[in-house]
Design an enzyme around this catalytic site. Structure first.
Site, PDB file in Angstrom:
ATOM      1  N   CYS A 184       0.768  -1.028   0.088  1.00  0.00           N
ATOM      2  CA  CYS A 184       0.064  -0.027   0.055  1.00  0.00           C
ATOM      3  C   CYS A 184       0.823   1.212  -0.078  1.00  0.00           C
ATOM      4  CB  CYS A 184      -1.094   0.151   1.242  1.00  0.00           C
ATOM      5  SG  CYS A 184      -0.197   0.128   2.756  1.00  0.00           S
ATOM      6  N   ARG A 206      -3.788  -0.690   5.313  1.00  0.00           N
ATOM      7  CA  ARG A 206      -4.144  -1.678   4.485  1.00  0.00           C
ATOM      8  C   ARG A 206      -3.266  -2.896   4.465  1.00  0.00           C
ATOM      9  NH1 ARG A 206      -5.640   1.876  -0.512  1.00  0.00           N
ATOM     10  NH2 ARG A 206      -3.994   3.079   0.253  1.00  0.00           N
ATOM     11  N   ASP A 243      -8.600   3.574   0.800  1.00  0.00           N
ATOM     12  CA  ASP A 243      -7.728   3.979   1.949  1.00  0.00           C
ATOM     13  C   ASP A 243      -8.697   4.353   3.054  1.00  0.00           C
ATOM     14  OD1 ASP A 243      -5.590   4.532   3.288  1.00  0.00           O
ATOM     15  OD2 ASP A 243      -4.817   5.631   1.798  1.00  0.00           O
TER      16      ASP A 243
END
Length: 147
Positions: A7, A13, A117
């Site tokens: 990420c 994440r 996100d």
């Protein structure tokens, strides 16, 4: 088998994906390991508070996690590099062989899609992200087990 989840900052994440995947691999008795990295990671940063909270709901921990920048060695060691977004994938295309590089959703479903996100948002958004990751990772693990 080694999977690298990628990420942006390696605090939300991809660390959540890493601990969820390692738990799924263990439960499926798979010889696989997940790690996580960031494209723009601040080395040594802990996982975000709400990411830690979200995985706690799965009985998992990110307390020991520290952000790491993706390296050429990480890519060389990986069987698959799975990104959270199509943009992350585009950023890695020049340095990662195409046969290793997918978005997580692309690997699971055959079409790229982004894992949103949650950075800077509410705990409930982090929980939704963790649920989406868990759903994708179960599909990913089944595909890997059948290879």
């Amino acid at each position: 088998m080694k999977i690298v989840f990628v990420c942006t900052g390696n605090t939300c994440r991809s660390p959540m994906a890493q601990v969820i995947a390692n738990e799924v691999f263990k439960s499926m008795d798979m010889d696989a390991e997940a790690v996580s990295r960031g494209i723009f990671a601040s080395e040594g940063e802990p996982a975000s508070e709400y990411a830690r909270l979200a995985v706690r709901n799965y009985g998992l921990s990110l307390e020991e996690h520290r952000a790491k920048q993706i390296t050429a060695q990480d890519i060389a060691d990986a069987d698959y590099v799975l990104t959270m977004t199509a943009e992350h994938k585009r950023m890695l295309e020049r340095i990662c062989p195409a046969e290793k590089l997918f978005t997580l959703k692309g690997f699971c479903f055959g079409t790229d899609g982004d894992i949103s996100d949650p950075f800077g948002q509410s705990p409930s958004v982090y929980m939704e992200c963790a649920e989406e990751l868990a759903d994708c990772i179960k599909i990913m693990a089944e595909k890997l087990k059948n290879k």
